[in-house]
Design an enzyme around this catalytic site. Structure first.
Site, mmCIF file in Angstrom:
data_model
loop_
_atom_site.group_PDB
_atom_site.id
_atom_site.type_symbol
_atom_site.label_atom_id
_atom_site.label_comp_id
_atom_site.label_asym_id
_atom_site.label_seq_id
_atom_site.Cartn_x
_atom_site.Cartn_y
_atom_site.Cartn_z
ATOM 1 C CG HIS A 1 -2.495 1.495 1.510
ATOM 2 N ND1 HIS A 1 -3.144 1.090 0.853
ATOM 3 C CD2 HIS A 1 -1.652 2.450 1.722
ATOM 4 C CE1 HIS A 1 -3.568 1.995 0.842
ATOM 5 N NE2 HIS A 1 -2.930 2.888 1.996
ATOM 6 C CD GLU A 2 1.928 3.848 3.750
ATOM 7 O OE1 GLU A 2 2.153 4.579 3.014
ATOM 8 O OE2 GLU A 2 0.757 3.475 4.320
ATOM 9 C CG HIS B 1 0.021 5.947 -0.892
ATOM 10 N ND1 HIS B 1 -0.656 6.719 -0.981
ATOM 11 C CD2 HIS B 1 -0.540 5.574 0.329
ATOM 12 C CE1 HIS B 1 -2.048 6.303 -0.519
ATOM 13 N NE2 HIS B 1 -1.518 5.998 0.675
ATOM 14 C CD GLU C 1 -5.043 6.413 1.677
ATOM 15 O OE1 GLU C 1 -4.291 5.217 1.685
ATOM 16 O OE2 GLU C 1 -4.447 7.616 2.221
HETATM 17 ZN ZN LIG Z 1 -2.876 5.465 2.507
#
Ligand SMILES: [Zn+2]
Length: 269
Positions: A123-124, A127, A184
Protein backbone atom coordinates in the site's frame (compact mmCIF):
# COMPACT_ATOMS: atom_id res chain seq x y z
CA UNK A 1 -4.97 36.31 -18.58
CA UNK A 2 -1.48 35.89 -19.97
CA UNK A 3 -0.57 33.96 -16.82
CA UNK A 4 -3.48 31.66 -17.41
CA UNK A 5 -2.32 30.92 -20.94
CA UNK A 6 1.21 30.18 -19.78
CA UNK A 7 -0.16 27.98 -17.01
CA UNK A 8 -2.32 26.12 -19.48
CA UNK A 9 0.68 25.52 -21.73
CA UNK A 10 2.67 24.35 -18.72
CA UNK A 11 -0.06 21.96 -17.65
CA UNK A 12 -0.26 20.50 -21.13
CA UNK A 13 3.48 19.98 -21.32
CA UNK A 14 4.40 19.15 -17.75
CA UNK A 15 1.19 18.01 -16.14
CA UNK A 16 0.31 15.00 -18.21
CA UNK A 17 0.91 11.85 -16.16
CA UNK A 18 -0.79 8.53 -15.61
CA UNK A 19 -0.81 6.35 -12.52
CA UNK A 20 0.69 2.88 -12.96
CA UNK A 21 -1.77 -0.04 -13.33
CA UNK A 22 -4.93 2.09 -12.97
CA UNK A 23 -3.98 4.47 -15.80
CA UNK A 24 -5.75 7.32 -13.95
CA UNK A 25 -4.69 10.67 -15.41
CA UNK A 26 -2.91 12.93 -12.94
CA UNK A 27 -1.93 16.57 -12.71
CA UNK A 28 1.77 16.49 -11.79
CA UNK A 29 3.89 19.65 -11.87
CA UNK A 30 6.84 18.24 -9.92
CA UNK A 31 9.68 16.46 -11.72
CA UNK A 32 10.68 12.96 -10.56
CA UNK A 33 14.17 14.32 -9.84
CA UNK A 34 12.84 17.06 -7.57
CA UNK A 35 10.50 14.61 -5.88
CA UNK A 36 13.29 12.11 -5.26
CA UNK A 37 15.55 14.77 -3.79
CA UNK A 38 12.82 16.02 -1.46
CA UNK A 39 11.93 12.45 -0.50
CA UNK A 40 15.51 11.71 0.57
CA UNK A 41 15.66 14.94 2.60
CA UNK A 42 12.34 14.26 4.29
CA UNK A 43 13.46 10.71 5.10
CA UNK A 44 16.57 11.99 6.84
CA UNK A 45 14.47 14.53 8.71
CA UNK A 46 12.09 11.87 10.06
CA UNK A 47 14.82 9.35 10.90
CA UNK A 48 16.83 11.98 12.77
CA UNK A 49 13.85 12.52 15.06
CA UNK A 50 13.03 8.83 15.47
CA UNK A 51 14.37 5.84 17.33
CA UNK A 52 15.72 3.63 14.58
CA UNK A 53 15.53 -0.05 15.48
CA UNK A 54 18.38 -1.93 13.81
CA UNK A 55 17.87 -5.32 15.44
CA UNK A 56 18.05 -7.99 12.71
CA UNK A 57 14.92 -9.70 14.11
CA UNK A 58 12.77 -6.71 13.07
CA UNK A 59 14.78 -5.31 10.15
CA UNK A 60 15.18 -8.75 8.50
CA UNK A 61 11.53 -9.36 7.59
CA UNK A 62 10.97 -5.72 6.55
CA UNK A 63 13.99 -5.89 4.24
CA UNK A 64 12.94 -9.26 2.84
CA UNK A 65 9.35 -8.24 2.07
CA UNK A 66 10.40 -4.77 0.92
CA UNK A 67 13.00 -6.12 -1.53
CA UNK A 68 10.49 -8.49 -3.12
CA UNK A 69 8.01 -5.64 -3.58
CA UNK A 70 10.72 -3.28 -4.84
CA UNK A 71 11.72 -5.88 -7.44
CA UNK A 72 8.23 -5.78 -8.99
CA UNK A 73 7.64 -2.05 -8.45
CA UNK A 74 9.71 -1.43 -11.58
CA UNK A 75 11.35 1.86 -10.62
CA UNK A 76 14.92 1.66 -11.93
CA UNK A 77 15.69 5.18 -10.71
CA UNK A 78 14.68 4.47 -7.11
CA UNK A 79 17.29 3.62 -4.50
CA UNK A 80 15.31 1.56 -2.03
CA UNK A 81 15.94 1.78 1.67
CA UNK A 82 14.00 0.07 4.45
CA UNK A 83 14.13 1.24 8.06
CA UNK A 84 12.30 0.13 11.21
CA UNK A 85 11.35 2.81 13.73
CA UNK A 86 10.76 1.69 17.27
CA UNK A 87 7.41 3.10 18.36
CA UNK A 88 4.86 0.53 19.58
CA UNK A 89 2.08 3.14 19.58
CA UNK A 90 2.40 3.98 15.87
CA UNK A 91 0.50 1.47 13.74
CA UNK A 92 1.93 3.00 10.64
CA UNK A 93 4.41 2.86 7.79
CA UNK A 94 5.40 5.15 4.93
CA UNK A 95 7.21 5.18 1.59
CA UNK A 96 8.67 8.37 0.17
CA UNK A 97 9.53 9.07 -3.47
CA UNK A 98 12.83 7.61 -4.51
CA UNK A 99 12.09 4.44 -2.51
CA UNK A 100 12.65 5.53 1.08
CA UNK A 101 10.54 3.28 3.30
CA UNK A 102 9.98 3.06 7.06
CA UNK A 103 7.86 0.76 9.22
CA UNK A 104 6.90 1.51 12.83
CA UNK A 105 7.09 -1.46 15.22
CA UNK A 106 3.50 -0.76 16.29
CA UNK A 107 2.21 -2.27 13.06
CA UNK A 108 3.95 -5.62 13.61
CA UNK A 109 1.16 -7.13 15.76
CA UNK A 110 -1.46 -6.08 13.16
CA UNK A 111 0.56 -7.37 10.21
CA UNK A 112 1.15 -10.60 12.16
CA UNK A 113 3.24 -12.25 9.41
CA UNK A 114 5.23 -11.38 6.32
CA UNK A 115 2.10 -11.62 4.18
CA UNK A 116 0.42 -8.94 6.33
CA UNK A 117 3.58 -6.87 6.11
CA UNK A 118 3.33 -7.14 2.32
CA UNK A 119 -0.16 -5.58 2.52
CA UNK A 120 1.22 -2.63 4.49
CA UNK A 121 4.33 -2.13 2.36
CA UNK A 122 2.48 -2.74 -0.89
CA UNK A 123 0.00 0.00 0.00
CA UNK A 124 2.72 2.49 0.97
CA UNK A 125 4.98 1.68 -1.98
CA UNK A 126 1.95 2.17 -4.22
CA UNK A 127 1.50 5.72 -2.84
CA UNK A 128 5.15 6.40 -3.75
CA UNK A 129 5.21 4.91 -7.26
CA UNK A 130 1.85 6.47 -8.14
CA UNK A 131 3.41 9.79 -7.10
CA UNK A 132 0.53 10.72 -4.82
CA UNK A 133 2.62 13.22 -2.85
CA UNK A 134 3.71 15.00 -6.01
CA UNK A 135 0.10 15.04 -7.14
CA UNK A 136 -0.98 16.72 -3.92
CA UNK A 137 1.85 19.25 -4.10
CA UNK A 138 0.85 19.97 -7.69
CA UNK A 139 -2.75 20.64 -6.69
CA UNK A 140 -1.50 23.23 -4.21
CA UNK A 141 0.73 24.82 -6.82
CA UNK A 142 -2.02 24.90 -9.40
CA UNK A 143 -4.33 26.55 -6.89
CA UNK A 144 -1.67 29.16 -6.16
CA UNK A 145 -1.12 29.71 -9.87
CA UNK A 146 -4.83 30.12 -10.29
CA UNK A 147 -4.53 33.18 -8.11
CA UNK A 148 -2.13 34.52 -10.74
CA UNK A 149 0.96 33.72 -8.67
CA UNK A 150 2.63 32.09 -11.62
CA UNK A 151 5.95 32.10 -9.83
CA UNK A 152 4.59 29.45 -7.50
CA UNK A 153 4.47 27.04 -10.41
CA UNK A 154 7.58 28.04 -12.28
CA UNK A 155 9.64 29.30 -9.38
CA UNK A 156 11.40 27.48 -6.60
CA UNK A 157 10.08 24.13 -5.49
CA UNK A 158 8.53 23.16 -2.19
CA UNK A 159 10.58 22.49 0.92
CA UNK A 160 10.88 19.19 2.71
CA UNK A 161 8.08 20.12 5.11
CA UNK A 162 5.76 20.31 2.13
CA UNK A 163 6.68 16.83 1.05
CA UNK A 164 6.36 15.48 4.59
CA UNK A 165 2.83 16.80 4.67
CA UNK A 166 2.15 15.71 1.12
CA UNK A 167 3.15 12.15 2.07
CA UNK A 168 0.94 12.10 5.12
CA UNK A 169 3.77 12.53 7.58
CA UNK A 170 2.32 15.76 8.87
CA UNK A 171 2.05 14.36 12.40
CA UNK A 172 5.80 14.74 12.64
CA UNK A 173 5.71 18.38 11.61
CA UNK A 174 2.51 19.41 13.33
CA UNK A 175 -0.01 19.34 10.48
CA UNK A 176 -1.93 16.48 8.94
CA UNK A 177 -3.27 16.46 5.43
CA UNK A 178 -4.83 13.16 4.41
CA UNK A 179 -4.56 11.62 1.00
CA UNK A 180 -7.75 11.82 -0.98
CA UNK A 181 -10.13 8.87 -1.02
CA UNK A 182 -9.20 8.33 -4.65
CA UNK A 183 -5.52 8.07 -3.78
CA UNK A 184 -6.18 5.76 -0.84
CA UNK A 185 -8.29 3.42 -2.93
CA UNK A 186 -5.70 3.51 -5.68
CA UNK A 187 -2.94 2.62 -3.16
CA UNK A 188 -5.06 -0.35 -2.01
CA UNK A 189 -5.57 -1.43 -5.61
CA UNK A 190 -1.96 -1.08 -6.78
CA UNK A 191 -0.65 -2.47 -3.47
CA UNK A 192 -2.75 -5.59 -3.97
CA UNK A 193 -1.27 -6.13 -7.44
CA UNK A 194 2.27 -5.50 -6.22
CA UNK A 195 1.99 -8.00 -3.36
CA UNK A 196 0.53 -10.61 -5.71
CA UNK A 197 3.30 -10.10 -8.24
CA UNK A 198 5.86 -10.40 -5.42
CA UNK A 199 4.40 -13.81 -4.50
CA UNK A 200 2.25 -12.85 -1.49
CA UNK A 201 -1.34 -14.10 -1.37
CA UNK A 202 -3.50 -11.00 -2.01
CA UNK A 203 -6.44 -12.63 -0.19
CA UNK A 204 -4.46 -11.91 2.99
CA UNK A 205 -5.35 -8.23 2.53
CA UNK A 206 -8.93 -8.89 3.68
CA UNK A 207 -7.78 -10.48 6.94
CA UNK A 208 -5.20 -7.76 7.50
CA UNK A 209 -7.72 -4.91 7.22
CA UNK A 210 -10.10 -6.81 9.46
CA UNK A 211 -7.40 -7.02 12.16
CA UNK A 212 -6.71 -3.32 11.68
CA UNK A 213 -10.39 -2.50 12.03
CA UNK A 214 -10.70 -4.55 15.22
CA UNK A 215 -7.97 -2.43 16.76
CA UNK A 216 -9.79 0.70 15.68
CA UNK A 217 -12.70 -0.36 17.86
CA UNK A 218 -10.55 0.25 20.92
CA UNK A 219 -9.21 3.47 22.39
CA UNK A 220 -7.86 5.32 19.39
CA UNK A 221 -8.08 5.01 15.61
CA UNK A 222 -4.77 3.71 14.28
CA UNK A 223 -3.04 6.27 12.10
CA UNK A 224 -2.81 3.84 9.24
CA UNK A 225 -6.61 3.78 9.18
CA UNK A 226 -7.40 7.36 10.07
CA UNK A 227 -7.57 8.73 6.55
CA UNK A 228 -8.42 5.51 4.78
CA UNK A 229 -11.75 4.24 3.41
CA UNK A 230 -14.24 2.64 5.75
CA UNK A 231 -13.82 -1.08 6.24
CA UNK A 232 -16.98 -2.06 4.38
CA UNK A 233 -15.98 -0.07 1.31
CA UNK A 234 -12.42 -1.31 1.44
CA UNK A 235 -13.33 -4.99 1.76
CA UNK A 236 -15.81 -4.65 -1.08
CA UNK A 237 -13.20 -3.00 -3.32
CA UNK A 238 -10.53 -5.59 -2.46
CA UNK A 239 -12.94 -8.41 -3.34
CA UNK A 240 -13.59 -6.69 -6.67
CA UNK A 241 -9.84 -6.39 -7.41
CA UNK A 242 -8.91 -9.95 -6.37
CA UNK A 243 -9.76 -11.49 -9.78
CA UNK A 244 -7.21 -9.08 -11.28
CA UNK A 245 -4.59 -9.80 -8.59
CA UNK A 246 -4.86 -13.59 -8.27
CA UNK A 247 -3.44 -14.47 -11.73
CA UNK A 248 -0.29 -12.48 -10.80
CA UNK A 249 -0.06 -14.49 -7.58
CA UNK A 250 -0.55 -17.79 -9.42
CA UNK A 251 2.23 -16.88 -11.85
CA UNK A 252 4.67 -15.63 -9.21
CA UNK A 253 7.14 -17.71 -7.27
CA UNK A 254 5.75 -17.97 -3.74
CA UNK A 255 7.22 -15.74 -1.07
CA UNK A 256 7.92 -17.42 2.26
CA UNK A 257 5.28 -16.59 4.90
CA UNK A 258 6.76 -16.27 8.35
CA UNK A 259 5.38 -14.90 11.60
CA UNK A 260 6.65 -11.48 12.65
CA UNK A 261 8.28 -10.97 16.04
CA UNK A 262 5.12 -9.48 17.55
CA UNK A 263 6.71 -9.20 20.97
CA UNK A 264 9.38 -7.02 19.44
CA UNK A 265 7.10 -4.01 19.56
CA UNK A 266 6.33 -4.19 23.27
CA UNK A 267 9.34 -5.94 24.76
CA UNK A 268 11.44 -3.92 27.15
CA UNK A 269 14.93 -3.34 25.89
ZN1 LIG B 1 -2.60 5.19 2.45
Amino acid sequence: MRGGAVLLAFLLVGGCARAPYTNRSQLILVSPEEETKLGAQAYQQVLAKSRVDSRPVVVGPVEAVGRRLAAVANQPDYQWRFTVIEDPKQQNAFALPGGKVAVYTGIFPVAADTNGLAVVLGHEIAHAIARHGAERMSQTRAAQAGQSVLGAVLGSGPGTETILVAYGLGAQVGVLLPYSRTQESEADHIGLLLMARAGYDPRGALAFWQRMEQRAGGDATPQFLATHPSHGTRAQQIRAWLPEALPYFEAASRAPVEPLPVQASTAAR
